[in-house]
Design a protein around this motif. Structure first.
Motif, short mmCIF file in Angstrom:
data_model
loop_
_atom_site.label_atom_id
_atom_site.label_comp_id
_atom_site.label_asym_id
_atom_site.label_seq_id
_atom_site.Cartn_x
_atom_site.Cartn_y
_atom_site.Cartn_z
N ALA A 17 -13.94 4.07 -4.39
CA ALA A 17 -13.78 2.99 -5.37
C ALA A 17 -13.33 1.69 -4.69
CB ALA A 17 -12.76 3.39 -6.43
N GLY A 18 -13.09 1.73 -3.39
CA GLY A 18 -12.67 0.54 -2.66
C GLY A 18 -11.18 0.36 -2.59
N ASN A 19 -10.41 1.27 -3.19
CA ASN A 19 -8.94 1.19 -3.09
C ASN A 19 -8.52 1.69 -1.71
OD1 ASN A 19 -8.64 0.35 -5.78
ND2 ASN A 19 -8.73 2.47 -6.49
N GLY A 20 -7.61 1.00 -1.09
CA GLY A 20 -7.16 1.44 0.23
C GLY A 20 -6.13 0.51 0.82
N PHE A 21 -6.07 0.47 2.14
CA PHE A 21 -5.09 -0.36 2.82
C PHE A 21 -5.66 -0.82 4.15
CE2 PHE A 21 -4.20 4.08 3.79
CZ PHE A 21 -4.16 4.10 5.17
N SER A 22 -5.06 -1.86 4.69
CA SER A 22 -5.45 -2.41 5.98
C SER A 22 -4.37 -2.11 7.00
CB SER A 22 -5.64 -3.92 5.88
OG SER A 22 -6.67 -4.21 4.97
N VAL A 23 -4.79 -1.93 8.23
CA VAL A 23 -3.86 -1.67 9.32
C VAL A 23 -4.04 -2.78 10.35
CG1 VAL A 23 -3.14 -0.06 11.12
CG2 VAL A 23 -4.06 0.80 8.96
N GLU A 24 -2.97 -3.51 10.62
CA GLU A 24 -3.04 -4.57 11.61
C GLU A 24 -2.90 -3.99 13.01
OE1 GLU A 24 0.61 -7.04 11.75
OE2 GLU A 24 1.33 -5.69 10.20
N LEU A 44 7.04 9.72 -7.29
CA LEU A 44 7.20 9.57 -8.73
C LEU A 44 6.17 10.43 -9.45
CD1 LEU A 44 7.61 5.68 -8.99
CD2 LEU A 44 9.43 7.39 -9.07
N ALA A 45 6.60 11.11 -10.51
CA ALA A 45 5.67 11.87 -11.34
C ALA A 45 4.90 10.89 -12.21
CB ALA A 45 6.44 12.86 -12.21
N ALA A 46 3.72 11.29 -12.63
CA ALA A 46 2.91 10.45 -13.51
C ALA A 46 3.63 10.28 -14.85
CB ALA A 46 1.55 11.09 -13.73
N ALA A 47 3.51 9.09 -15.40
CA ALA A 47 4.08 8.79 -16.71
C ALA A 47 3.04 8.00 -17.49
CB ALA A 47 5.37 7.98 -16.54
N ALA A 48 3.26 7.78 -18.77
CA ALA A 48 2.31 7.04 -19.60
C ALA A 48 2.00 5.69 -18.96
CB ALA A 48 2.87 6.85 -21.00
N GLY A 49 0.74 5.49 -18.60
CA GLY A 49 0.33 4.22 -18.01
C GLY A 49 0.68 4.04 -16.54
N SER A 50 1.28 5.03 -15.91
CA SER A 50 1.67 4.92 -14.51
C SER A 50 1.25 6.18 -13.75
CB SER A 50 3.18 4.72 -14.41
OG SER A 50 3.58 4.61 -13.06
N PRO A 51 0.61 6.02 -12.60
CA PRO A 51 0.16 7.20 -11.84
C PRO A 51 1.32 7.87 -11.09
CG PRO A 51 -0.32 5.21 -10.62
CD PRO A 51 0.24 4.77 -11.95
N ASN A 56 3.26 9.99 2.31
CA ASN A 56 2.89 10.80 3.47
C ASN A 56 3.26 10.02 4.72
OD1 ASN A 56 1.51 12.72 1.75
ND2 ASN A 56 -0.08 11.17 1.55
N CYS A 57 3.87 10.68 5.69
CA CYS A 57 4.27 10.00 6.92
C CYS A 57 3.56 10.63 8.11
CB CYS A 57 5.78 10.05 7.10
SG CYS A 57 6.68 9.14 5.83
N PHE A 58 3.49 9.86 9.19
CA PHE A 58 2.84 10.28 10.42
C PHE A 58 3.74 9.88 11.58
CE2 PHE A 58 -0.22 9.48 7.18
CZ PHE A 58 -1.25 10.39 7.37
N VAL A 140 2.03 5.18 1.08
CA VAL A 140 2.46 5.49 -0.28
C VAL A 140 1.17 5.57 -1.09
CG1 VAL A 140 3.81 4.76 -2.27
CG2 VAL A 140 4.68 4.36 0.04
N GLN A 141 0.89 6.77 -1.59
CA GLN A 141 -0.39 7.09 -2.21
C GLN A 141 -0.28 7.15 -3.72
OE1 GLN A 141 -2.50 10.49 -0.43
NE2 GLN A 141 -2.45 11.42 -2.45
N ASP A 142 -1.21 6.52 -4.41
CA ASP A 142 -1.36 6.62 -5.86
C ASP A 142 -2.25 7.84 -6.09
OD1 ASP A 142 -2.75 6.52 -8.28
OD2 ASP A 142 -3.11 4.37 -8.20
N ASN A 143 -1.71 8.89 -6.69
CA ASN A 143 -2.45 10.14 -6.82
C ASN A 143 -3.50 10.14 -7.93
OD1 ASN A 143 -1.31 11.35 -4.63
ND2 ASN A 143 0.23 12.47 -5.78
N SER A 144 -3.66 9.04 -8.66
CA SER A 144 -4.73 8.95 -9.65
C SER A 144 -6.01 8.40 -9.02
CB SER A 144 -4.32 8.06 -10.83
OG SER A 144 -3.25 8.66 -11.52
#
Length: 189
Positions: A17-24, A44-51, A56-58, A140-144
């Motif tokens: 969908a094009g969602n992601g992040f950039s790494v400098e 955070l657990a999903a809530a009404a209107g919020s994913p 995840n760390c490396f 920090v990942q949006d799980n939706s």
């Protein structure tokens, strides 16, 4: 030919969908064994209107300063602190030179029970023998949508918090610290 040339790099990671992040890009001397931190992480657990959100760390051991054929293991401890500064948990990772390890859901890796945590801090501390350059970062990942952002660990202190500057046996550094001091005459006088 025959000599190093400067370079720069850029990476973009995204889902369909094009969602992601950039790494400098970062130069090699930016990575050391100094204590470092990633701020603003969350679970955070999903809530009404919020994913739901997951962090995840490396952590990776970049440099091999040992004799050829001899791989020296270094230990890196990942510690998670709440937004109020209380340590929530920790876990040690053993790394050989050239190894990058993913810590899927850092809150679970360090033994934190289920629950919501926002604006937490992950600290990375190396305690091995050779002071390798370490690459530590979290997403920090949006799980939706599975979009994520990238947060590289920033150096907090040098040797055990007693000095400012890099801590490793692989790069020469000169760190300068400056302090602004307020005087009774006020600024600019």
């Amino acid at each position: 030919g025959g000599y190093a040339r400067p370079y720069a790099a850029f990476s973009r990671v995204s889902n369909i969908a094009g969602n992601g992040f950039s790494v400098e890009a970062f130069p090699a001397h930016a990575f050391s064994s100094a204590e470092s931190a990633v701020i603003g992480v969350r679970r955070l657990a999903a809530a009404a209107g919020s994913p739901a959100y997951q962090t995840n760390c490396f952590v990776g051991n970049l440099n091999d300063v040992t004799a050829p054929g001899t791989l020296v293991v270094t230990t890196v401890t990942a510690m998670v602190y709440s937004s109020t500064g209380a340590m929530l948990g920790n876990a040690a990772v053993n790394l050989v030179p050239g190894q990058l390890t993913r810590l899927l859901d850092i809150f679970s890796v360090v033994g934190i029970p289920a629950g919501d945590y926002d604006d937490a801090v992950v600290r990375f501390v190396e305690s091995g023998p050779d002071e390798p350059g370490l690459l530590s970062f979290c997403t920090v990942q949006d799980n939706s949508s599975f979009g994520a952002d990238f947060r590289i660990a920033k150096q907090e202190s040098g040797d055990s918090g007693l000095e400012v500057g890099g801590k490793d046996g692989n790069v020469r550094r000169n760190s300068t610290v400056s302090v602004d001091v307020a005087t009774s005459a006020g600024p600019g006088r």
